[in-house]
Design a protein around this motif. Structure first.
Motif, PDB file in Angstrom:
ATOM      1  N   UNK A  96      38.698  25.268  30.841  1.00  0.00           N
ATOM      2  CA  UNK A  96      39.876  24.470  30.519  1.00  0.00           C
ATOM      3  C   UNK A  96      41.137  25.034  31.168  1.00  0.00           C
ATOM      4  N   UNK A  97      41.284  26.367  31.150  1.00  0.00           N
ATOM      5  CA  UNK A  97      42.549  26.984  31.551  1.00  0.00           C
ATOM      6  C   UNK A  97      42.504  27.676  32.903  1.00  0.00           C
ATOM      7  N   UNK A  98      41.328  27.989  33.395  1.00  0.00           N
ATOM      8  CA  UNK A  98      41.257  28.778  34.616  1.00  0.00           C
ATOM      9  C   UNK A  98      40.375  28.152  35.668  1.00  0.00           C
ATOM     10  N   UNK A  99      39.633  29.005  36.369  1.00  0.00           N
ATOM     11  CA  UNK A  99      38.795  28.566  37.482  1.00  0.00           C
ATOM     12  C   UNK A  99      37.311  28.694  37.151  1.00  0.00           C
ATOM     13  N   UNK A 100      36.976  28.483  35.879  1.00  0.00           N
ATOM     14  CA  UNK A 100      35.583  28.451  35.476  1.00  0.00           C
ATOM     15  C   UNK A 100      34.821  29.720  35.813  1.00  0.00           C
ATOM     16  N   UNK A 101      33.649  29.614  36.437  1.00  0.00           N
ATOM     17  CA  UNK A 101      32.811  30.774  36.739  1.00  0.00           C
ATOM     18  C   UNK A 101      33.480  31.800  37.652  1.00  0.00           C
ATOM     19  N   UNK A 102      34.536  31.405  38.376  1.00  0.00           N
ATOM     20  CA  UNK A 102      35.190  32.346  39.287  1.00  0.00           C
ATOM     21  C   UNK A 102      36.038  33.377  38.550  1.00  0.00           C
ATOM     22  N   UNK A 103      36.409  33.107  37.303  1.00  0.00           N
ATOM     23  CA  UNK A 103      37.349  33.977  36.588  1.00  0.00           C
ATOM     24  C   UNK A 103      36.925  35.442  36.553  1.00  0.00           C
ATOM     25  N   UNK A 104      35.665  35.769  36.196  1.00  0.00           N
ATOM     26  CA  UNK A 104      35.302  37.194  36.158  1.00  0.00           C
ATOM     27  C   UNK A 104      35.377  37.867  37.517  1.00  0.00           C
ATOM     28  N   UNK A 105      35.115  37.117  38.593  1.00  0.00           N
ATOM     29  CA  UNK A 105      35.205  37.703  39.933  1.00  0.00           C
ATOM     30  C   UNK A 105      36.663  37.917  40.321  1.00  0.00           C
ATOM     31  N   UNK A 106      37.522  36.968  39.994  1.00  0.00           N
ATOM     32  CA  UNK A 106      38.942  37.105  40.322  1.00  0.00           C
ATOM     33  C   UNK A 106      39.578  38.249  39.543  1.00  0.00           C
ATOM     34  N   UNK A 107      39.017  38.582  38.381  1.00  0.00           N
ATOM     35  CA  UNK A 107      39.581  39.662  37.570  1.00  0.00           C
ATOM     36  C   UNK A 107      39.235  41.039  38.119  1.00  0.00           C
ATOM     37  N   UNK A 108      38.230  41.121  38.969  1.00  0.00           N
ATOM     38  CA  UNK A 108      37.822  42.421  39.518  1.00  0.00           C
ATOM     39  C   UNK A 108      38.655  42.772  40.742  1.00  0.00           C
ATOM     40  N   UNK A 109      39.209  43.989  40.749  1.00  0.00           N
ATOM     41  CA  UNK A 109      40.071  44.390  41.855  1.00  0.00           C
ATOM     42  C   UNK A 109      39.294  45.084  42.969  1.00  0.00           C
ATOM     43  N   UNK A 110      37.980  45.303  42.756  1.00  0.00           N
ATOM     44  CA  UNK A 110      37.191  45.973  43.796  1.00  0.00           C
ATOM     45  C   UNK A 110      36.514  44.977  44.728  1.00  0.00           C
ATOM     46  N   UNK A 111      36.731  43.681  44.516  1.00  0.00           N
ATOM     47  CA  UNK A 111      36.128  42.644  45.371  1.00  0.00           C
ATOM     48  C   UNK A 111      37.139  42.226  46.435  1.00  0.00           C
ATOM     49  N   UNK A 112      36.715  42.223  47.695  1.00  0.00           N
ATOM     50  CA  UNK A 112      37.598  41.836  48.800  1.00  0.00           C
ATOM     51  C   UNK A 112      37.458  40.353  49.130  1.00  0.00           C
ATOM     52  N   UNK A 113      36.247  39.807  49.074  1.00  0.00           N
ATOM     53  CA  UNK A 113      36.005  38.407  49.431  1.00  0.00           C
ATOM     54  C   UNK A 113      35.034  37.785  48.436  1.00  0.00           C
ATOM     55  N   UNK A 114      35.270  36.512  48.127  1.00  0.00           N
ATOM     56  CA  UNK A 114      34.335  35.709  47.333  1.00  0.00           C
ATOM     57  C   UNK A 114      33.916  34.532  48.204  1.00  0.00           C
ATOM     58  N   UNK A 115      32.607  34.359  48.402  1.00  0.00           N
ATOM     59  CA  UNK A 115      32.095  33.309  49.282  1.00  0.00           C
ATOM     60  C   UNK A 115      31.091  32.454  48.508  1.00  0.00           C
ATOM     61  N   UNK A 116      31.478  31.221  48.216  1.00  0.00           N
ATOM     62  CA  UNK A 116      30.634  30.315  47.430  1.00  0.00           C
ATOM     63  C   UNK A 116      30.026  29.293  48.382  1.00  0.00           C
ATOM     64  N   UNK A 117      28.704  29.287  48.483  1.00  0.00           N
ATOM     65  CA  UNK A 117      27.987  28.373  49.381  1.00  0.00           C
ATOM     66  C   UNK A 117      27.287  27.307  48.549  1.00  0.00           C
TER      67      UNK A 117
END
Length: 492
Positions: A132-153
């Protein structure tokens, strides 16, 4: 407060619960595990981590959800949407909105008498709040600061880059429609759109992370979403030294280059750290200078107080209203800039940037895709030719040689590490050839038992670079001489 029909909303304020029909005699099956037909495999946001790049952690195996989980979630979500007034919810801050949704969902679960454990209920609450408020399944990945790229195919496959290595994540989407809806939510925040008629879009997240979306029919297996994440804490040159991207003496030389208003082009391949390095160099611009940035997607994080940020605009649905990078660069010359920063040069706008560098806007900077400093110069020639300029090759090279002072080459090595491999001066012309000289090079000497490359930054023996007079004008000549001398000693 949040009900759509007077007393139908409920939540913290003790408002009566929604009129939900009681469930049939048979209860829905318990949502005890997670799915093989995945929708939103979410996890609690990880804590922010700041550390040098390391080997990525092994992928965690998590239990899969059953179809019962999705059936339960669908019923709860439908009851929530029927109950809550989204226009009123939008007036709350993020934390209050989450609390309101959690209270309502808890009441719905109680009324419908779903059989769920506390952990399963918490997981469902987090899923629905993110939807409802965020980006759904992407939220936990966006919260991590050790991830440089997220690639959804597409909906069923998500990769992340951690520590320079790409690994598959267990995050999934319900279907391609849910993924496309999230993509549309992201790009609409910056006034752009992505759909069948406009299937390619560049955008950004509120934190500055770069987003690219390509949707069907161009993306055959479902929308492809790529997010280049920015760290919450802006990197500085001393942190690049800790990571081994540059030597301490090389970092000092780069500081001086930024300070003494050299015209700089940062060259490198995709994911080599060009934008990060550009952000680092802009940190040495004086606070009293007027800086204008031109970008396709605004992502630079300048800290100076006098900054004007410009962003290109794609054409509208009728194909009109486009504002190109060249339009921005030409216009910013009328805005009394002291420095012009171009996020990425990829076309004829390079000619306008070179003209600006050559007409009093010292200290301007930009990035370009190229694998070596020499290739960087060749690409600039090609871009000028692409713009339809009918200038002799020698004239074009004279413009390039007279405009650029330094090329900084960044590279992403095969072990995933990022290194500044060259600091190269542009000296001038000799006949029809542009003359350059390296102040520093990175030389690979081997690899360790873990496959990590071993190398070091070497001096080329230049003790008085071409921008020496400029350094002396800014009282940086002694510091420059000391850095080059120390680099020479360590290379011996």
């Amino acid at each position: 407060m949040f009900g759509k029909r007077g007393n139908e909303g409920f939540g913290k304020a003790g408002i009566s619960p929604p009129p939900v029909a009681p469930p049939p005699v048979s209860q829905p099956e318990p949502a005890a595990v997670r799915p093989s037909v995945p929708e939103v495999l979410v996890e609690s946001p990880a804590k922010t981590v700041n550390r040098p790049p390391a080997a990525p952690p092994p992928a965690r195996k998590r239990p899969t959800r059953t179809e019962g989980y999705y059936d339960t979630k669908s019923q709860v979500f439908s009851a929530l949407i029927d109950t809550i007034d989204l226009s009123q919810l939008a007036k709350l801050d993020g934390e209050s909105a989450r609390e309101e949704i959690r209270d309502i969902v808890n009441d719905i679960i109680t009324i419908k008498n779903f059989a769920m454990s506390i952990s399963e209920q918490e997981e469902l609450l987090e899923d629905i709040c993110n939807d409802v408020l965020g980006y759904g399944p992407l939220e936990p990945l966006l919260a991590r600061d050790d991830i440089a790229d997220i690639m959804v195919n597409g909906s069923g496959q998500t990769f992340i880059e951690v520590g320079g290595k790409t690994v598959e994540s267990d995050i999934r989407f319900r279907d391609n429609q849910q993924l496309l809806s999230i993509c549309q939510r992201i790009v609409s925040q910056v006034g752009r759109r992505v759909d069948e008629s406009s299937p390619i879009c560049d955008a950004r997240l509120p934190d500055g992370s770069r987003v690219n979306v390509i949707a069907p029919p161009l993306a055959i297996d479902g929308p492809a979403l790529t997010i280049r994440k920015f760290k919450k804490d802006k990197l500085k040159l001393d942190q690049l030294v800790k990571f081994g991207s540059i030597s301490p003496e090389g970092a000092t030389v780069l500081q001086i280059i930024g300070r003494v208003r050299c015209n700089v082009v940062i060259s490198g391949g995709t994911g080599s750290g060009k934008t990060t390095l550009l952000n680092c160099l802009t940190g040495y611009i004086d606070t009293d200078e007027r800086v204008i940035t031109c970008e396709d997607t605004a992502e630079l994080q300048l800290q100076q107080p006098h900054v004007v940020r410009l962003e290109t605009r794609p054409p509208n649905i009728e194909g009109e209203g486009e504002v190109t990078m060249r339009d921005l660069v030409k216009n910013c010359l009328r805005m009394r800039p002291e420095r012009i920063i171009v996020g990425e040069v990829r076309g004829p706008e390079v000619f306008d940037l070179l003209q600006a560098m050559n007409t009093g806007h010292d200290g301007s900077m930009g990035t370009i895709h190229a694998n070596t400093p020499r290739e960087c110069l060749s690409r600039m020639e090609s871009m000028i030719a692409m713009g339809g300029f009918t200038l002799p090759a020698k004239t074009v090279r004279e413009i390039i040689a007279g405009s650029i002072d330094v090329i900084v080459q960044a590279a992403r090595l095969r072990d995933g590490s990022r290194r500044i491999t060259h600091i190269t001066e542009v000296i001038g012309m000799e006949g029809d050839v542009i003359i350059t000289q390296d102040l520093m090079r990175y030389e690979i000497e081997g690899e360790d038992a873990n496959g990590r490359l071993i190398g070091r930054h070497m001096s080329t023996g230049i003790v008085k670079p071409h921008f020496w007079d400029r350094a002396r004008y800014f009282n940086e000549d002694r510091r420059l001489a000391a850095a080059l001398d120390e680099m020479e000693k360590k290379s011996a």
